[in-house]
Write a protein that holds these residues in place. Structure first.
Motif, mmCIF file in Angstrom:
data_model
loop_
_atom_site.group_PDB
_atom_site.id
_atom_site.type_symbol
_atom_site.label_atom_id
_atom_site.label_comp_id
_atom_site.label_asym_id
_atom_site.label_seq_id
_atom_site.Cartn_x
_atom_site.Cartn_y
_atom_site.Cartn_z
ATOM 1 N N VAL A 142 0.850 -1.194 0.000
ATOM 2 C CA VAL A 142 0.000 0.000 0.000
ATOM 3 C C VAL A 142 0.885 1.243 0.000
ATOM 4 N N PHE A 143 0.618 2.157 -0.922
ATOM 5 C CA PHE A 143 1.350 3.426 -0.940
ATOM 6 C C PHE A 143 0.701 4.366 0.066
ATOM 7 N N ILE B 159 -2.185 7.360 -6.521
ATOM 8 C CA ILE B 159 -0.981 7.357 -5.702
ATOM 9 C C ILE B 159 -0.119 8.583 -6.000
ATOM 10 N N VAL B 160 -0.259 9.157 -7.176
ATOM 11 C CA VAL B 160 0.424 10.422 -7.460
ATOM 12 C C VAL B 160 -0.196 11.528 -6.615
ATOM 13 N N ASN C 143 -10.080 3.552 -1.665
ATOM 14 C CA ASN C 143 -8.639 3.336 -1.513
ATOM 15 C C ASN C 143 -7.918 4.505 -0.860
ATOM 16 N N SER C 144 -8.655 5.240 -0.020
ATOM 17 C CA SER C 144 -8.047 6.304 0.785
ATOM 18 C C SER C 144 -7.905 5.775 2.207
ATOM 19 N N LYS D 203 -4.391 -4.219 -5.597
ATOM 20 C CA LYS D 203 -3.094 -3.649 -5.216
ATOM 21 C C LYS D 203 -2.114 -3.669 -6.378
ATOM 22 N N CYS D 204 -2.598 -3.275 -7.546
ATOM 23 C CA CYS D 204 -1.742 -3.164 -8.733
ATOM 24 C C CYS D 204 -1.842 -1.741 -9.281
ATOM 25 N N PRO D 205 -1.221 -0.770 -8.612
ATOM 26 C CA PRO D 205 -1.324 0.611 -9.067
ATOM 27 C C PRO D 205 -0.381 0.960 -10.213
ATOM 28 N N LEU D 206 0.428 -0.010 -10.638
ATOM 29 C CA LEU D 206 1.419 0.209 -11.685
ATOM 30 C C LEU D 206 1.281 -0.864 -12.751
#
Length: 241
Positions: free
Chosen positions: A14-15, A46-47, A100-101, A201-204
């Motif tokens: 998690v970022f 996430i940015v 996702n916050s 959980k794949c933000p990339l």
């Protein structure tokens, strides 16, 4: 021979606020995938967290926040959803998200997502010794007359977002008169499909062999259309504020 495009979603931890986004990327991505002419798709959420673009729920009513964040507020449409224009996109609720916050705060878009994308690109190229790398900041949105969300490019860096097909001939030899291919949204849609929308959980995602032309100087004007020149303007002109 044309190479097949490949998309590799990257599962991560998690970022969180306070994490360094570039270090987070390098920690989780197999750097062998980040070679020359690769494109890294990054969920814009996430940015936003990296840049502190969070608003406490208790500080403002969401409808007021939407009006504040929107470049153009078009009003409420069906199901209590507010339609807006933000960063050149027609999106619901100015892109504000509560999912996702970790803190439960509202997550709003980065202040300038094109600056964000280029900042990340430059940092990664410096760390990895690359000269050609693409970045796409992604989000999801719905469209008229269709159920479900589809990925969209909030911004891009490192490559031209369009391919101009005007003048090229169709299979019967007739020249195309209007066709341009929106590459960055097409790539974002494919990447977001692999990245997921819930608890994956794949933000990339790494896109390899994308059919794009790399450049250090793409212009957002290559892709964005002013509302006054938009062919869909009659659909929302009466709502413009």
């Amino acid at each position: 021979m044309t190479k097949s495009m490949m998309i590799s979603p990257i599962q991560t931890s998690v970022f969180r606020q306070g994490d360094d986004l570039v270090e987070f990327i390098l920690k989780h991505v197999d750097v062998s995938l980040l070679h020359e002419k690769a494109i890294l798709a990054i969920t814009s959420k996430i940015v936003s967290i990296d840049e502190g673009c969070l608003v406490p729920l208790s500080s403002i009513d969401k409808k007021d926040l939407i009006r504040r964040e929107a470049d153009h507020y078009l009003g409420e449409i069906g199901f209590g959803v507010s339609l807006t224009i933000k960063h050149g996109l027609l999106v619901a609720a100015a892109g504000i998200d509560e999912s996702n916050s970790e803190s439960g705060d509202y997550i709003v878009y980065p202040k300038d997502p094109y600056v964000s994308a280029e900042r990340i690109r430059q940092a990664l190229m410096k760390r990895l010794g690359l000269s050609e790398l693409g970045i796409i900041l992604t989000d999801s949105r719905t469209g008229p007359l269709r159920l479900g969300v589809v990925g969209v490019s909030l911004s891009y860096a490192g490559f031209h977002p369009l391919r101009n097909m005007i003048g090229q001939k169709d299979i019967f030899g007739r020249p195309l008169k209007m066709t341009k291919i929106n590459l960055t949204d097409s790539l974002a849609a494919a990447a977001v499909l692999m990245m997921g929308e819930a608890a994956e959980k794949c933000p990339l995602a790494i896109i390899q062999n994308a059919p794009v032309e790399f450049t250090d100087f793409p212009e957002r004007s290559e892709l964005e259309v002013d509302p006054s020149e938009d062919m869909y303007l009659p659909m929302y002109q009466h709502m413009m504020k």
